[in-house]
Motif scaffolding. Structure first.
Motif, PDB file in Angstrom:
ATOM      1  N   LEU A  90      37.551  41.048  41.902  1.00  0.00           N
ATOM      2  CA  LEU A  90      38.407  40.273  41.014  1.00  0.00           C
ATOM      3  C   LEU A  90      39.669  39.814  41.741  1.00  0.00           C
ATOM      4  O   LEU A  90      40.257  40.566  42.529  1.00  0.00           O
ATOM      5  N   ARG A  91      40.071  38.556  41.467  1.00  0.00           N
ATOM      6  CA  ARG A  91      41.258  37.996  42.107  1.00  0.00           C
ATOM      7  C   ARG A  91      42.500  38.817  41.755  1.00  0.00           C
ATOM      8  O   ARG A  91      42.745  39.110  40.587  1.00  0.00           O
ATOM      9  N   GLY A  92      43.263  39.173  42.784  1.00  0.00           N
ATOM     10  CA  GLY A  92      44.511  39.894  42.584  1.00  0.00           C
ATOM     11  C   GLY A  92      44.404  41.385  42.804  1.00  0.00           C
ATOM     12  O   GLY A  92      45.426  42.065  42.939  1.00  0.00           O
ATOM     13  N   VAL A  93      43.149  41.933  42.827  1.00  0.00           N
ATOM     14  CA  VAL A  93      43.003  43.373  43.052  1.00  0.00           C
ATOM     15  C   VAL A  93      43.299  43.707  44.514  1.00  0.00           C
ATOM     16  O   VAL A  93      44.024  44.649  44.817  1.00  0.00           O
ATOM     17  N   ILE A  94      42.712  42.916  45.431  1.00  0.00           N
ATOM     18  CA  ILE A  94      42.963  43.108  46.856  1.00  0.00           C
ATOM     19  C   ILE A  94      43.974  42.077  47.305  1.00  0.00           C
ATOM     20  O   ILE A  94      43.794  40.868  47.087  1.00  0.00           O
TER      21      ILE A  94
ATOM     22  N   GLY B 265      32.485  45.260  41.724  1.00  0.00           N
ATOM     23  CA  GLY B 265      32.864  44.223  40.787  1.00  0.00           C
ATOM     24  C   GLY B 265      34.363  44.175  40.562  1.00  0.00           C
ATOM     25  O   GLY B 265      34.964  43.091  40.497  1.00  0.00           O
ATOM     26  N   LEU B 266      34.980  45.341  40.438  1.00  0.00           N
ATOM     27  CA  LEU B 266      36.429  45.397  40.245  1.00  0.00           C
ATOM     28  C   LEU B 266      37.178  44.867  41.469  1.00  0.00           C
ATOM     29  O   LEU B 266      38.152  44.108  41.345  1.00  0.00           O
TER      30      LEU B 266
ATOM     31  N   LEU C 142      43.119  47.164  34.659  1.00  0.00           N
ATOM     32  CA  LEU C 142      41.734  46.727  34.480  1.00  0.00           C
ATOM     33  C   LEU C 142      40.857  47.895  34.041  1.00  0.00           C
ATOM     34  O   LEU C 142      39.980  47.746  33.170  1.00  0.00           O
ATOM     35  N   LEU C 143      41.064  49.072  34.638  1.00  0.00           N
ATOM     36  CA  LEU C 143      40.271  50.251  34.281  1.00  0.00           C
ATOM     37  C   LEU C 143      40.532  50.660  32.837  1.00  0.00           C
ATOM     38  O   LEU C 143      39.601  51.053  32.105  1.00  0.00           O
ATOM     39  N   ARG C 144      41.779  50.592  32.405  1.00  0.00           N
ATOM     40  CA  ARG C 144      42.107  50.941  31.020  1.00  0.00           C
ATOM     41  C   ARG C 144      41.411  50.013  30.036  1.00  0.00           C
ATOM     42  O   ARG C 144      40.814  50.452  29.031  1.00  0.00           O
ATOM     43  N   LEU C 145      41.466  48.723  30.319  1.00  0.00           N
ATOM     44  CA  LEU C 145      40.800  47.760  29.439  1.00  0.00           C
ATOM     45  C   LEU C 145      39.290  47.944  29.464  1.00  0.00           C
ATOM     46  O   LEU C 145      38.618  47.815  28.423  1.00  0.00           O
ATOM     47  N   SER C 146      38.748  48.270  30.628  1.00  0.00           N
ATOM     48  CA  SER C 146      37.304  48.491  30.742  1.00  0.00           C
ATOM     49  C   SER C 146      36.879  49.704  29.918  1.00  0.00           C
ATOM     50  O   SER C 146      35.841  49.692  29.236  1.00  0.00           O
TER      51      SER C 146
ATOM     52  N   ASN D 159      46.205  46.338  44.816  1.00  0.00           N
ATOM     53  CA  ASN D 159      47.235  46.296  43.779  1.00  0.00           C
ATOM     54  C   ASN D 159      46.887  47.360  42.737  1.00  0.00           C
ATOM     55  O   ASN D 159      46.133  47.113  41.784  1.00  0.00           O
ATOM     56  N   GLN D 160      47.412  48.573  42.961  1.00  0.00           N
ATOM     57  CA  GLN D 160      47.011  49.713  42.157  1.00  0.00           C
ATOM     58  C   GLN D 160      47.369  49.541  40.686  1.00  0.00           C
ATOM     59  O   GLN D 160      46.591  49.909  39.788  1.00  0.00           O
ATOM     60  N   ALA D 161      48.529  48.993  40.400  1.00  0.00           N
ATOM     61  CA  ALA D 161      48.942  48.810  39.008  1.00  0.00           C
ATOM     62  C   ALA D 161      47.988  47.868  38.280  1.00  0.00           C
ATOM     63  O   ALA D 161      47.596  48.120  37.126  1.00  0.00           O
TER      64      ALA D 161
END
Length: 295
Positions: free
Chosen positions: A112-116, A108-109, A88-92, A81-83
């Motif tokens: 996280l639930r929902g990334v894959i 780690g990224l 997540l990267l922006r917040l990180s 889920n690229q969006a």
């Protein structure tokens, strides 16, 4: 048609193209037909047809029906889920620049639930439609096996029930032939009771004695109960010979057997007849207990 029990188990393993499946059916006693289905995710649309096929072959019993499916592993596709990952990267980055967190690691990224996201092609309409007929054919085979298992146990139950009916008939005949039912026996017993009370037979009026004995005999007459017992015996044998779903009707007859047995005991005026009535109640109870297992 054979007599069927309500207890049985069946298992059928099959193959639907590239998917292996297993049906398991368990059946226990029940007042009606109650079916609990456990199907894999995505196969809920099978439930209506499965219930229809079970109801067409079985009329009573609590059923537990489960389907397990072994799907090919290559049917599952993974995507990111690229969006969501970009957010997540922006917040990180904001947290790292503020000194509030260390730079994130890729593992780690991705954890996280929902990334894959996983898309399972086994849940698509085409995949299901192609394999549903074979899976339902497997259910039919499992139902055949369950019916055979219930009929096999039903054959054993029929032999037990027929033996109990034979015992009821024997006891009914023994009650009918009991010498204690005769007017002569009642007069003799009444004479002894009066003699024990008065201490002598002097002054006993034979006519009055005969009259009292006749009244007692009329009140204690069990011929109607014996006639009904014999009629129920004929009906029970006819139902066992008929086979099929006769459990409810045999249960009704067992209640009638019990009613006549109770009346015989309540009308009894002799120990021998009471003993027969009590034994009759025992056999009737055994009959009714086994009838509870029949479809």
């Amino acid at each position: 048609m054979p007599v069927s029990s309500m207890t049985g188990f069946a298992r059928f393993e099959g193959q639907a193209d590239d998917a292996a499946f297993v049906w398991e059916l368990r059946s226990v006693n029940g007042k009606g037909l109650e079916t609990r289905l456990r199907l894999p995710q995505g196969f809920e649309s099978l439930e209506a047809e499965a219930r229809k096929r079970l109801g067409a072959r079985l009329s009573r019993g609590n059923l537990q029906v489960s389907l397990t499916l072994d799907r090919p592993e290559n049917l599952s596709n993974f995507s990111i889920n690229q969006a969501f990952l970009n957010e997540l990267l922006r917040l990180s980055d904001e947290l790292v620049q503020a000194g509030r967190a260390a730079p994130p690691r890729a593992d780690g990224l991705l954890a996280l639930r929902g990334v894959i996201e996983v898309s399972d092609e086994a849940h698509t309409a085409d995949w299901f439609t192609q394999r549903a007929p074979a899976i339902l054919d497997g259910l039919d085979a499992a139902i055949d096996a369950l019916v055979a298992a219930r009929q096999s146990e039903g054959a054993a139950l029929r032999a037990i029930l027929e033996a109990r009916v034979d015992e009821i008939e024997t006891l009914a005949q023994a009650a009918s032939d009991d010498p204690a039912r005769s007017l002569t026996a009642i007069q003799a017993r009444l004479r002894r009771q009066v003699t024990d009370l008065l201490g002598t037979e002097t002054g006993l009026d034979p006519a009055r004695l005969h009259q009292e004995a006749a009244v007692i005999a009329a009140k204690a007459d069990i011929q109607e109960e014996l006639d009904r017992l014999n009629a129920h015996i004929v009906a029970a044998r006819a139902l066992l010979g008929e086979g099929g779903a006769v459990g409810r009707r045999l249960d009704f007859l067992s209640q009638e057997f019990n009613r006549e047995s109770n009346t015989i005991c309540s009308k009894s005026h002799a120990a021998s007849l009471t003993a027969i009535g009590l034994q009759l109640k025992v056999v009737v109870d055994q009959f009714r207990e086994q009838v509870q297992n029949l479809e």
